[in-house]
Motif scaffolding. Sequence first.
Motif, mmCIF file in Angstrom:
data_model
loop_
_atom_site.group_PDB
_atom_site.id
_atom_site.type_symbol
_atom_site.label_atom_id
_atom_site.label_comp_id
_atom_site.label_asym_id
_atom_site.label_seq_id
_atom_site.Cartn_x
_atom_site.Cartn_y
_atom_site.Cartn_z
ATOM 1 N N THR A 5 0.835 -1.201 0.000
ATOM 2 C CA THR A 5 0.000 0.000 0.000
ATOM 3 C C THR A 5 0.870 1.251 0.000
ATOM 4 O O THR A 5 2.024 1.219 0.408
ATOM 5 C CB THR A 5 -0.941 0.034 1.224
ATOM 6 N N PHE A 6 0.291 2.325 -0.471
ATOM 7 C CA PHE A 6 0.913 3.644 -0.425
ATOM 8 C C PHE A 6 -0.208 4.668 -0.312
ATOM 9 O O PHE A 6 -1.381 4.334 -0.447
ATOM 10 C CB PHE A 6 1.821 3.891 -1.640
ATOM 11 N N ILE A 7 0.140 5.908 -0.053
ATOM 12 C CA ILE A 7 -0.861 6.954 0.198
ATOM 13 C C ILE A 7 -1.116 7.772 -1.070
ATOM 14 O O ILE A 7 -0.186 8.154 -1.766
ATOM 15 C CB ILE A 7 -0.406 7.888 1.339
ATOM 16 N N VAL A 8 -2.393 8.005 -1.341
ATOM 17 C CA VAL A 8 -2.796 8.941 -2.380
ATOM 18 C C VAL A 8 -3.639 10.032 -1.728
ATOM 19 O O VAL A 8 -4.315 9.790 -0.731
ATOM 20 C CB VAL A 8 -3.587 8.262 -3.525
ATOM 21 N N CYS A 9 -3.562 11.213 -2.282
ATOM 22 C CA CYS A 9 -4.394 12.330 -1.834
ATOM 23 C C CYS A 9 -5.543 12.474 -2.827
ATOM 24 O O CYS A 9 -5.330 12.476 -4.036
ATOM 25 C CB CYS A 9 -3.581 13.616 -1.792
#
Length: 122
Positions: free
Chosen positions: A84-88
Amino acid sequence: MQKWILGAVGLFVAMIALFIGVVWFLFTREGPDTSHLTEAQSAEVLELLDTGSAYNVVYKYVYDGEIFYSSTSIQSRSMDVGSTFIVCVDPDDPAQHAQTKTNCGSDGPTNPHEGLKTKPEL
């Protein structure tokens, strides 16, 4: 002879001015406006391809019960399917999003993407 020297000096000054202009343009231009991308969401890697220097990934994220898909290239030392990684995300238009390593908002991501309702191919 003096005309050649003056011409060479003029050409040299013009080349320096052009160089300074290009450098000034590169350092003063603004990137895309990402101030509307304010909601951090977790994105899950569905498919990936190791290119040697980065990973080309297909991912999904969920916002307010809707699933969105997209693809991007991510610089990472290691990544697996399911990572997983973060998206805005833009809360008014959740298809608008960008990957981030910092935070969401005006000082955050610089690579906006359009989320899709169908999964893209790698």
